[in-house]
Write a protein that holds these residues in place. Structure first.
Motif, PDB file in Angstrom:
ATOM      1  N   GLU A  32      20.177  -4.561  17.615  1.00  0.00           N
ATOM      2  CA  GLU A  32      21.352  -3.703  17.588  1.00  0.00           C
ATOM      3  C   GLU A  32      21.026  -2.346  16.961  1.00  0.00           C
ATOM      4  O   GLU A  32      21.482  -1.302  17.437  1.00  0.00           O
ATOM      5  CB  GLU A  32      22.482  -4.385  16.811  1.00  0.00           C
ATOM      6  N   ASP A  33      20.226  -2.348  15.909  1.00  0.00           N
ATOM      7  CA  ASP A  33      19.874  -1.099  15.232  1.00  0.00           C
ATOM      8  C   ASP A  33      19.110  -0.149  16.147  1.00  0.00           C
ATOM      9  O   ASP A  33      19.193   1.076  15.995  1.00  0.00           O
ATOM     10  CB  ASP A  33      19.046  -1.387  13.978  1.00  0.00           C
ATOM     11  N   ILE A  36      21.062   2.723  17.828  1.00  0.00           N
ATOM     12  CA  ILE A  36      21.787   3.725  17.048  1.00  0.00           C
ATOM     13  C   ILE A  36      21.300   5.142  17.331  1.00  0.00           C
ATOM     14  O   ILE A  36      22.098   6.054  17.565  1.00  0.00           O
ATOM     15  CB  ILE A  36      21.684   3.415  15.547  1.00  0.00           C
ATOM     16  N   VAL A 183      28.315   3.391  18.831  1.00  0.00           N
ATOM     17  CA  VAL A 183      27.195   2.459  18.652  1.00  0.00           C
ATOM     18  C   VAL A 183      27.517   1.079  19.187  1.00  0.00           C
ATOM     19  O   VAL A 183      26.694   0.166  19.087  1.00  0.00           O
ATOM     20  CB  VAL A 183      26.787   2.360  17.171  1.00  0.00           C
ATOM     21  N   GLU A 186      29.748  -4.211  16.335  1.00  0.00           N
ATOM     22  CA  GLU A 186      28.807  -4.571  15.277  1.00  0.00           C
ATOM     23  C   GLU A 186      28.269  -5.996  15.481  1.00  0.00           C
ATOM     24  O   GLU A 186      28.925  -6.843  16.106  1.00  0.00           O
ATOM     25  CB  GLU A 186      29.490  -4.471  13.908  1.00  0.00           C
ATOM     26  N   LYS A 195      25.884  -0.875  11.847  1.00  0.00           N
ATOM     27  CA  LYS A 195      25.478   0.183  12.784  1.00  0.00           C
ATOM     28  C   LYS A 195      26.267   1.474  12.592  1.00  0.00           C
ATOM     29  O   LYS A 195      25.700   2.571  12.632  1.00  0.00           O
ATOM     30  CB  LYS A 195      25.629  -0.297  14.222  1.00  0.00           C
ATOM     31  N   SER A 199      24.593   5.028  11.565  1.00  0.00           N
ATOM     32  CA  SER A 199      24.737   6.222  12.407  1.00  0.00           C
ATOM     33  C   SER A 199      25.305   7.385  11.607  1.00  0.00           C
ATOM     34  O   SER A 199      24.898   8.543  11.785  1.00  0.00           O
ATOM     35  CB  SER A 199      25.621   5.925  13.619  1.00  0.00           C
TER      36      SER A 199
END
Length: 271
Positions: A32-33, A36, A183, A186, A195, A199
């Motif tokens: 997920e990161d 960003i 983003v 979450e 996230k 950001s």
């Protein structure tokens, strides 16, 4: 509340988190990161517009204010607090304000973010002027403290912008320059310290660093105005001078301690 798509409240793309093993949890968060920076990249035109407008006002003596609640407020305070040691400016040029006051930096203050009139009261303490800029930070884009603050600031002629993670949110609609970093949902549903918070930190880094470069607080790629507040920073400044002026280390260190900043030594030696 408006019916816009509240991305920050959307369900996570992952389920049964409590059944995951540790490495799966960490790899999923990391996946997920990775999204960003690409989401931030899409907002560079808006960030550019803010930095250019902010620089013009800053050069006229204006200040930059960040206002936020919870994680968003803490991130604004973090960015503001790093300006004096990194760039040598007084602490009152970039200022972070958080709903609930300084106690809220370390612990939650109940209902503080729900007061739509308090942010302007907090700003008035600093005797704001039309050269000042207010950037509201709120992942949801619905925080009354932040929305009220930017609306009041705009009514008094200040430049207003925001950093949010919900495009089309009330906060994005309330400012002159919205920066809305989408983003996605979450990893942990609704946990915007993840996230969204990351950001916001990236955007804050971009705003303040670009601003400091444009107002002359950087030379080449060096922090020539940093405060010499510890041994590490004195050593770093000395090495900058060795590189820039071709001096011996000891001579550079003596000059640095005499003049108090890398820039002052360079100006004296090259002037």
């Amino acid at each position: 509340m408006s019916d816009y798509n509240r991305i920050t409240e959307m369900p996570s793309d992952y389920s049964d988190l409590e059944l995951m093993d540790t490495v799966t949890i960490l790899k999923s968060i990391n996946e997920e990161d990775k999204r960003i920076a690409e989401a931030v990249e899409k907002e560079i035109p808006a960030i550019t517009k803010l930095v250019d407008a902010l620089t013009e006002r800053f050069n006229e003596g204006g200040r930059l204010f960040y206002i936020g609640a919870g994680t968003s407020g803490r991130l604004g305070i973090l960015d503001a607090s790093e300006i004096p040691p990194t760039f040598g400016l007084p602490h009152d040029r970039v200022i972070g304000l958080i709903a609930g006051g300084d106690i809220a930096i370390r612990q939650a203050v109940e209902n503080a973010e729900d007061d739509a009139s308090q942010a302007w009261k907090d700003l008035e303490v600093y005797k704001v002027t039309k050269n000042d800029t207010v950037v509201g930070i709120a992942a949801s884009g619905t925080t009354p403290y932040v929305i009220g603050g930017v609306k009041d600031a705009a009514a008094y002629g200040l430049l207003t912008a925001c950093i949010t993670n919900n495009p089309g949110s009330p906060l994005a609609e309330a400012v002159e320059i919205p920066i809305a970093v989408n983003v996605g949902p979450e990893f942990l549903t609704g946990s915007t310290r993840m996230k969204s918070g990351t950001s916001q930190k990236l955007v804050l880094n971009m705003i303040s660093t670009a601003l400091m470069i444009k107002v002359g607080r950087v030379k080449g790629n060096k922090m020539v105005n940093m405060q010499l507040s510890n041994i590490k920073l004195v050593d770093r400044g000395t090495r900058y001078l060795v590189e820039e002026l071709k001096l011996e280390y000891k001579e550079a260190e003596i000059l640095l301690k005499r003049y108090g900043s890398v820039k002052k030594v360079i100006d004296a030696q090259k002037g």
